[in-house]
Design an enzyme around this catalytic site. Structure first.
Site, PDB file in Angstrom:
ATOM      1  N   ASP A  15      56.883   3.936  62.148  1.00  0.00           N
ATOM      2  CA  ASP A  15      56.838   5.147  61.322  1.00  0.00           C
ATOM      3  C   ASP A  15      55.397   5.659  61.274  1.00  0.00           C
ATOM      4  O   ASP A  15      54.556   5.222  62.032  1.00  0.00           O
ATOM      5  CB  ASP A  15      57.380   4.859  59.910  1.00  0.00           C
ATOM      6  CG  ASP A  15      56.665   3.666  59.266  1.00  0.00           C
ATOM      7  OD1 ASP A  15      55.682   3.166  59.847  1.00  0.00           O
ATOM      8  OD2 ASP A  15      57.093   3.243  58.177  1.00  0.00           O
ATOM      9  N   ASP A  16      55.122   6.585  60.364  1.00  0.00           N
ATOM     10  CA  ASP A  16      53.787   7.167  60.323  1.00  0.00           C
ATOM     11  C   ASP A  16      52.854   6.359  59.447  1.00  0.00           C
ATOM     12  O   ASP A  16      52.158   6.885  58.576  1.00  0.00           O
ATOM     13  CB  ASP A  16      53.868   8.624  59.823  1.00  0.00           C
ATOM     14  CG  ASP A  16      54.562   9.486  60.850  1.00  0.00           C
ATOM     15  OD1 ASP A  16      54.427   9.176  62.050  1.00  0.00           O
ATOM     16  OD2 ASP A  16      55.252  10.443  60.451  1.00  0.00           O
TER      17      ASP A  16
END
Ligand code: WTA
Length: 773
Positions: free
Chosen positions: A643-644
């Site tokens: 994910d980020d």
């Protein structure tokens, strides 16, 4: 924060047969465990003979209390203690009978092993035998098995894969709850009353360990030391608990702790837990803005801090940071009554500290005057224990909420097995209590096991790169738990920094926070551990409360860089993009299929975000945010965040948080942040910045942008690189193509892929040109 469950405390527990816990005298409320349809059903109780939590556990048979004195080594109980005991005895016996390990000693401790026919990791059937060729010819890490020595395995709690397997199966065979679709509500041992501070301190003292050292403290400057026995620690905790009660802190109230690694930090955590208050420790490297954000979110009655701290040769005025945070919170309508400040004389005398009469209170002036006994507040197993904020993929940090009973059982049990803990061990974890590792494996896990813990205030390279081994020799540390970043940074220095110390006391090493690359693993194993100490590469998260995938050091042949197998009761699965479980050898997204006691229960004040972030991406599973591969032997290899979120030196930082800090700079129009490989930190922060129209690039501006991030988040989040970007690659709908930015950042220009779908394809060329400006 309002108390979630607050029945009046019952009589002291000493009269009951299970000391830590009062069994409610009335039958449990109907259906307390059979949660509403669509919720997570928990129908398995975990019991460890060392932990006194009573579980009024649910079952088809009805609830019965567990005999905590049972002689089982480790068991998970389904319905009755008899069945449980029988099962565990069988498991132990099988462990001995089946302890069939083929071993061939070699110099470098590489051996040969039959692989398990079937692994409990969702791996499905695995080919029967992997012939392992020893020595240098090993082509890949996957085939490289490093065994614990015979001596180590013989004395270990779990001494063979077979024993692990049987123990795992004894739980696995039971019906384990799954994350059914719908509202997620996780509960363990609900209705049981307990207190984690009692279990960390009083219980150890009552069992004859009053004079055992609980904490060895080593200051930033070598030569500065202190220690506390379990009974001295209890005295200090009680004094602080009494003080907190006196200033109005009650069960369920939040207390923010912003302290460096002084002994007062675990003392403060335990003091809160003793009275049922919910602590929220904020890492003392966070800026005033970040601290304010957390204060505003959880609205504490009290903030506990110290005036200053020395980091290496530098003095940092923590109280000033707290003052700025409190001023900011007040502007947002959240005012805190008391700021309890420890005078850290080594760093700064009180005369040099800015002071606000009325609100500011010197710890040393008040706390020691309070009595050294304080009644325990018995809390429900599901009452909150702490909040810990962690980064997610939006700019707003997530308040991860852990409750008491499940977290307690899980942190204690994982600590014991993953480090093969014995009462004679001296344990040192280099993590700061500002992160989850410092909660579960500096404070609670070790102390629940009555361990002697080293708490280190300083930095591992001050005054030189031999500091860790100096401390290891000084306190005869036997278990040393750290992060790959530290291993990599020490690896770059001369080995002489290590070898000039004996390190003879060491017997188990541990790693956490990010994948440990095989070369760092080998250096850690061969140089630090003299090729004799198994490494527990523990994979877990703030959210999981404790280890999820971890070696059991006496049981598993290790593969450098693999976290190996799931802890008892954990069912990791690897799923593809569509959320379909993949069997056998594969790579994909790591999810957990069932509930485990240490799981976080919600994100404070935002249960919807909890469900959306963790349970929606792959329906029916907890999504970890990590990628993972599984090899032909069923070993797990964590491959990093998908994910980020960037993992810098084992610290989680959301790209969105850094971006929002950057765009708050008046000259920044837009920013996009990605992670890049970093030799020491694992990942570095790489920021693409678009300036407002007409602003020229300059070195000064670059520094000012970095400074903005340091001030808004903390020094550890400062970008390693600012890449000037006249434009950012976006799709026609305006979405930034981070995939392309990652390739540019890591200079993999031949892997840019198709850029023709971009709104303005030429920005890619511009960015490549500006890479070294
Ligand atoms: C990463 C720290 C590989 C992972 C305890 C996870 C790891 C994130 C390991 C959680 C490991 C942690 N091998 N990766 N042994 N341990 N991670 O919440 O990406 O600060 O999702 O908890 O660290 O970070 P957190």
């Amino acid at each position: 924060m309002t108390p979630r469950v607050s029945p009046p405390s019952s009589k002291p527990p000493h009269e009951s047969s299970s000391p830590a816990l009062q069994q409610p005298s009335s039958p449990l409320p109907e259906g307390h465990s059979e949660l509403l349809a669509g919720h997570v059903k928990v129908d398995v109780a975990w019991v460890n003979e060392n932990i006194n939590i009573s579980a009024k556990y649910p079952s088809e048979v009805g609830s019965k209390s567990l005999n905590l004195r049972s002689q089982t080594r480790f068991c998970f109980c389904l319905s009755s203690k008899e069945r449980c005991r029988a099962r565990c005895q069988t498991a132990n016996l099988l462990g001995v009978l089946l302890g069939r390990r083929i071993r061939m000693a070699t110099d470098n401790k590489l051996r040969f092993v039959t692989s398990m026919l079937e692994f409990p990791s969702g791996a499905g059937n695995i080919s029967a035998l992997n012939a392992i060729i020893l020595g240098e010819a090993l082509a890949s890490e996957e085939n490289d098995l490093v065994f614990p020595s015979d001596d180590f395995a013989r004395q270990a709690h779990v001494s063979s894969p077979q024993q692990y397997f049987e123990m795992y199966k004894s739980l696995h065979a039971l019906r384990i709850s799954t994350f059914a679709k719908g509202n997620i509500s996780i509960q363990w041992f609900k209705g049981g009353l307990t207190n984690i501070c009692y279990n960390c301190l009083d219980r150890n003292i009552e069992s004859g360990n009053a004079d055992k050292i609980a904490i060895y403290w080593e200051g930033n400057d070598p030569g500065l030391q202190d220690s506390l026995t379990y009974s001295q620690l209890l005295d200090k905790v009680c004094q602080l608990s009494n003080y907190l009660k006196d200033v109005g802190v009650k069960k369920g109230d939040a207390v923010v702790i912003y302290l460096p690694m002084l002994m007062e930090l675990p003392i403060a955590m335990l003091a809160c837990a003793r009275i049922g208050a919910v602590h929220s420790v904020v890492f003392a490297g966070y800026s005033s803005e970040s601290l304010a954000q957390r204060i505003i979110d959880c609205k504490p009655k009290v903030v506990i801090t110290c005036n200053a701290v020395k980091r290496g040769a530098k003095v940092i005025h923590l109280k000033d940071i707290v003052d700025a945070a409190l001023a900011e919170s007040a502007k947002n309508g959240i005012s805190v009554d008391v700021c309890l400040t420890y005078e850290n004389q080594i760093a700064l005398k009180r005369e040099g500290t800015k002071w606000k009469e009325g609100k500011d209170v010197w710890w040393q002036d008040f706390v020691p005057k309070y009595p050294t006994t304080c009644e325990v507040e018995w809390v429900d197993a599901e009452d909150p224990l702490f909040l810990l904020y962690t980064s997610g993929s939006t700019g707003k940090p997530k308040g991860v909420l852990h409750t008491t009973g499940g977290y307690m059982v899980y942190s204690a049990t994982t600590f014991k097995y993953a480090f093969d803990y014995k009462p004679s061990d001296v344990y040192w974890c280099t993590a700061d209590c500002g992160w989850i590792t410092g909660h579960s494996y500096v404070t609670y896990g070790p102390m629940l096991n009555g361990a002697s813990v080293v708490v280190f205030e300083g930095t591992p390279t001050y005054p030189d790169a031999g500091r860790c081994w100096d401390i290891v020799d000084k306190f005869k540390v036997t278990i040393f738990y750290t992060a790959p970043t530290l291993v990599r940074s020490l690896m770059r220095e001369s080995n002489e920094h290590v070898t000039r110390y004996s390190r003879k006391s060491l017997r188990v090493l541990g790693s956490v926070g990010e994948p440990i690359n095989p070369s760092a693993w080998r250096w850690f194993f061969n140089v630090v551990g003299d090729s004799r100490c198994p490494i527990s590469d523990t994979w877990w998260q703030t959210e999981t409360g404790g280890f999820m995938i971890t070696p059991l050091p006496g049981a598993w042949p290790q593969k450098p860089g693999s976290a190996t197998f799931p802890f008892f009761g954990v069912q990791p699965v690897i799923v593809d993009e569509k959320g379909v479980e993949i069997e056998g050898v594969c790579s994909g997204y790591l999810c957990i299929k069932n509930s485990w006691p240490g799981a976080f229960r919600t994100l404070y004040g935002d249960h919807e975000r909890y469900e959306t972030t963790y349970f929606k991406p792959f329906a029916g599973y907890y999504f970890t945010g990590d990628g993972c591969s599984r090899d032909k032997d069923g070993y797990h290899w964590l491959t990093g965040r998908v994910d980020d979120v960037i993992n810098v030196s084992g610290h989680r930082i959301g790209t969105a948080e850094v971006e929002s800090a950057l765009v708050s700079h008046p000259k920044c129009a837009e920013a996009a942040v990605v992670g890049v490989e970093h030799e020491v930190k694992g990942q570095g922060i790489y920021a693409f910045v678009t300036l407002v129209e007409g602003e020229p690039y300059s070195e000064e501006l670059r520094k000012s942008l970095v400074l903005t991030v340091r001030n808004q988040i903390g020094a550890f989040a400062a970008p390693d690189k600012i890449h000037w970007a006249p434009g950012l690659p976006k799709t026609r709908s305006g979405k930034i193509m981070r995939r392309i930015l990652r390739k540019i950042a890591s200079k993999q220009l031949d892997e840019l892929g198709d850029t023709s779908t971009l709104a303005e394809p030429h920005v890619v060329e511009q960015l490549i040109e500006l890479a070294d400006r």
